[in-house]
Design a protein around this motif. Structure first.
Motif, PDB file in Angstrom:
ATOM      1  N   PHE A 172       0.866  -1.185   0.000  1.00 11.01           N
ATOM      2  CA  PHE A 172       0.000   0.000   0.000  1.00 11.01           C
ATOM      3  C   PHE A 172       0.894   1.222   0.000  1.00 11.01           C
ATOM      4  CE2 PHE A 172      -3.053   3.109   1.551  1.00 11.01           C
ATOM      5  CZ  PHE A 172      -4.248   2.683   0.996  1.00 11.01           C
ATOM      6  N   SER A 173       0.546   2.206  -0.815  1.00  5.96           N
ATOM      7  CA  SER A 173       1.372   3.398  -0.930  1.00  5.96           C
ATOM      8  C   SER A 173       1.087   4.387   0.196  1.00  5.96           C
ATOM      9  CB  SER A 173       1.140   4.086  -2.274  1.00  5.96           C
ATOM     10  OG  SER A 173       1.984   5.225  -2.386  1.00  5.96           O
ATOM     11  N   ALA A 222       5.081  -1.668   1.807  1.00  7.62           N
ATOM     12  CA  ALA A 222       4.648  -0.275   1.692  1.00  7.62           C
ATOM     13  C   ALA A 222       5.448   0.382   0.575  1.00  7.62           C
ATOM     14  CB  ALA A 222       4.867   0.487   2.988  1.00  7.62           C
ATOM     15  N   GLU A 223       4.774   1.148  -0.250  1.00  2.15           N
ATOM     16  CA  GLU A 223       5.461   2.028  -1.190  1.00  2.15           C
ATOM     17  C   GLU A 223       5.642   3.368  -0.496  1.00  2.15           C
ATOM     18  OE1 GLU A 223       4.560   2.957  -5.686  1.00  2.15           O
ATOM     19  OE2 GLU A 223       3.392   4.324  -4.425  1.00  2.15           O
ATOM     20  N   LEU A 224       6.821   3.947  -0.637  1.00  2.00           N
ATOM     21  CA  LEU A 224       7.119   5.215   0.025  1.00  2.00           C
ATOM     22  C   LEU A 224       6.980   6.368  -0.956  1.00  2.00           C
ATOM     23  CD1 LEU A 224      10.311   4.177   2.043  1.00  2.00           C
ATOM     24  CD2 LEU A 224       7.892   3.866   2.639  1.00  2.00           C
ATOM     25  N   LEU A 225       6.226   7.376  -0.561  1.00  2.00           N
ATOM     26  CA  LEU A 225       6.059   8.578  -1.364  1.00  2.00           C
ATOM     27  C   LEU A 225       7.330   9.407  -1.300  1.00  2.00           C
ATOM     28  CD1 LEU A 225       4.443  10.692  -2.980  1.00  2.00           C
ATOM     29  CD2 LEU A 225       3.544  11.532  -0.786  1.00  2.00           C
ATOM     30  N   GLY A 226       7.977   9.581  -2.439  1.00  2.88           N
ATOM     31  CA  GLY A 226       9.174  10.408  -2.510  1.00  2.88           C
ATOM     32  C   GLY A 226       8.820  11.851  -2.776  1.00  2.88           C
ATOM     33  N   ASP A 227       8.135  12.456  -1.842  1.00  4.67           N
ATOM     34  CA  ASP A 227       7.674  13.833  -1.997  1.00  4.67           C
ATOM     35  C   ASP A 227       7.151  14.292  -0.645  1.00  4.67           C
ATOM     36  OD1 ASP A 227       6.902  16.269  -3.092  1.00  4.67           O
ATOM     37  OD2 ASP A 227       5.538  15.414  -4.581  1.00  4.67           O
ATOM     38  N   ALA A 229       2.187  -5.940  -5.728  1.00  5.26           N
ATOM     39  CA  ALA A 229       1.102  -5.177  -6.338  1.00  5.26           C
ATOM     40  C   ALA A 229       0.701  -4.129  -5.306  1.00  5.26           C
ATOM     41  CB  ALA A 229      -0.075  -6.073  -6.689  1.00  5.26           C
ATOM     42  N   THR A 230       0.938  -2.867  -5.626  1.00  2.99           N
ATOM     43  CA  THR A 230       0.788  -1.780  -4.656  1.00  2.99           C
ATOM     44  C   THR A 230      -0.503  -1.013  -4.888  1.00  2.99           C
ATOM     45  OG1 THR A 230       3.190  -1.523  -4.452  1.00  2.99           O
ATOM     46  CG2 THR A 230       1.823   0.345  -3.789  1.00  2.99           C
ATOM     47  N   LEU A 231      -1.341  -0.949  -3.867  1.00  2.00           N
ATOM     48  CA  LEU A 231      -2.538  -0.117  -3.925  1.00  2.00           C
ATOM     49  C   LEU A 231      -2.124   1.343  -3.854  1.00  2.00           C
ATOM     50  CD1 LEU A 231      -5.413  -1.393  -4.026  1.00  2.00           C
ATOM     51  CD2 LEU A 231      -3.713  -2.927  -3.046  1.00  2.00           C
ATOM     52  N   GLU A 232      -2.559   2.124  -4.849  1.00  2.00           N
ATOM     53  CA  GLU A 232      -2.260   3.555  -4.866  1.00  2.00           C
ATOM     54  C   GLU A 232      -3.571   4.310  -4.779  1.00  2.00           C
ATOM     55  OE1 GLU A 232       0.576   6.756  -7.153  1.00  2.00           O
ATOM     56  OE2 GLU A 232      -0.804   5.544  -8.344  1.00  2.00           O
ATOM     57  N   LEU A 233      -3.926   4.688  -3.555  1.00  2.00           N
ATOM     58  CA  LEU A 233      -5.231   5.295  -3.295  1.00  2.00           C
ATOM     59  C   LEU A 233      -5.062   6.657  -2.626  1.00  2.00           C
ATOM     60  CD1 LEU A 233      -7.157   2.089  -2.137  1.00  2.00           C
ATOM     61  CD2 LEU A 233      -7.246   3.220  -4.363  1.00  2.00           C
ATOM     62  N   TYR A 234      -4.253   7.509  -3.271  1.00  2.00           N
ATOM     63  CA  TYR A 234      -4.014   8.854  -2.751  1.00  2.00           C
ATOM     64  C   TYR A 234      -5.276   9.702  -2.739  1.00  2.00           C
ATOM     65  CZ  TYR A 234      -3.939   9.926  -7.752  1.00  2.00           C
ATOM     66  OH  TYR A 234      -4.275  10.037  -9.087  1.00  2.00           O
ATOM     67  N   ALA A 290      -7.382   1.400   2.877  1.00  2.00           N
ATOM     68  CA  ALA A 290      -6.428   0.287   2.972  1.00  2.00           C
ATOM     69  C   ALA A 290      -7.133  -0.995   3.402  1.00  2.00           C
ATOM     70  CB  ALA A 290      -5.317   0.644   3.952  1.00  2.00           C
ATOM     71  N   ARG A 291      -7.996  -0.886   4.375  1.00  2.00           N
ATOM     72  CA  ARG A 291      -8.699  -2.073   4.896  1.00  2.00           C
ATOM     73  C   ARG A 291      -9.612  -2.677   3.839  1.00  2.00           C
ATOM     74  NH1 ARG A 291     -10.782   0.400   8.676  1.00  2.00           N
ATOM     75  NH2 ARG A 291     -12.855   0.790   7.801  1.00  2.00           N
ATOM     76  N   GLU A 292     -10.410  -1.856   3.170  1.00  2.00           N
ATOM     77  CA  GLU A 292     -11.371  -2.375   2.205  1.00  2.00           C
ATOM     78  C   GLU A 292     -10.683  -2.892   0.944  1.00  2.00           C
ATOM     79  OE1 GLU A 292     -14.499   0.438   1.520  1.00  2.00           O
ATOM     80  OE2 GLU A 292     -15.080   0.503   3.646  1.00  2.00           O
TER      81      GLU A 292
END
Length: 282
Positions: free
Chosen positions: A6-7, A31-36, A256-261, A271-273
């Motif tokens: 998850f991002s 976890a994907e880390l936001l580089g910003d 497989a990374t969920l990207e739900l910004y 994240a849970r759903e």
């Protein structure tokens, strides 16, 4: 086997270490880390920040799926609340373009520090005065510098295509990979971007076999007739059974990374759903 990540770009109301802990609490393996901003904006991300991040990763046992270096909103004093690709690696201004190349190098440094396999990078849009063919020359030059740096550190670079960017679909990304002929260059394949462009997403995955450095997952309503808005899986029209079957067909065994910004006010729910919707496939 595919694992879910998850991002942290959904957790912009939280510090990076807290985002990591919350992602772990929702059952994710990575976890994907936001580089910003507000997480790892590299000009301001110092040694103390790295130590705090490494402590959170050690405490939770989370792996890092990817460093997301697509945006650099921290570059601006008053950035609007939307994704910025500027300054991009295709910017005509030499100093701005080199700033972005160096920014990506710092993302690669963080990937090496946290043992992430890859960073992702968007090309940006050709701006007025920079025709696409000229922008492509800048892209080749920038990527050559970035890939030299990445290969010394055993980190892959995934181009994330998106409609209206210089590289906006699977075919263009694969053509770029062929042109540069560098083993460290691949695709960070965002399934929603492929769908909005009008691609058959499972076929995009199959066409990209051997070139996928990472995967972004979200749902999309309407496909090509819809809008680019990231939704929790199950709330749109994407066929996730078909997506995971295609990943199985090509032997993909990364994250497989969920990207739900798009859920900054309720990232825990997102994240849970999302996990509940997709866990049967992994």
């Amino acid at each position: 086997m595919v694992e879910l990540a998850f991002s942290t770009n959904a957790y912009t109301e939280y510090e990076l270490s807290e985002a990591v802990r919350r992602i772990a609490d929702r059952g994710y393996a990575g976890a994907e880390l936001l580089g910003d901003e507000p997480h790892a904006y590299f000009p301001a991300f110092g040694d103390a920040d790295r130590r705090t991040l490494l402590d959170a990763l050690a405490d939770t046992g989370l792996a890092v799926s990817n460093i997301n270096a697509n945006t650099a909103m921290g570059y601006y004093d008053d950035a609007p609340p939307s994704s910025f690709f500027e300054p991009s690696v295709i910017r005509a201004d030499d100093a701005a373009r080199e700033w972005r190349v160096d920014y990506t190098r710092r993302a690669i440094d963080l990937a090496e520090t946290v043992d992430a396999p890859a960073v992702c990078l968007a090309t940006g849009r050709p701006l007025p005065g920079t025709p696409p063919e000229v922008a492509r020359e800048y892209l080749h030059e920038s990527l050559s510098e970035i890939l030299d740096y990445a290969e010394e550190r055993d980190v892959e670079v995934g181009i994330e295509f998106e409609p209206e960017l210089l590289i906006e679909n699977t075919e263009e990304a694969l053509d770029l990979i062929d042109e540069l002929d560098r083993d460290s260059l691949g695709i960070n394949l965002d399934v929603g971007h492929a769908a909005v462009y009008g691609e058959d997403v499972p076929e995009s995955i199959r066409a990209s076999a051997g070139s996928i450095t990472g995967l972004h997952l979200e749902d999309i309503v309407g496909g090509r007739r819809g809008k680019h808005y990231h939704r929790i899986p199950g709330e749109g029209d994407l066929d996730f059974r078909g997506i995971f079957d295609a990943l199985d067909d090509i032997g993909y065994d990364g994250f497989a990374t969920l990207e739900l910004y798009t859920y900054p006010d309720e990232p825990d729910r997102a994240a849970r759903e999302a996990y509940a919707e997709l866990e049967e496939y992994v």
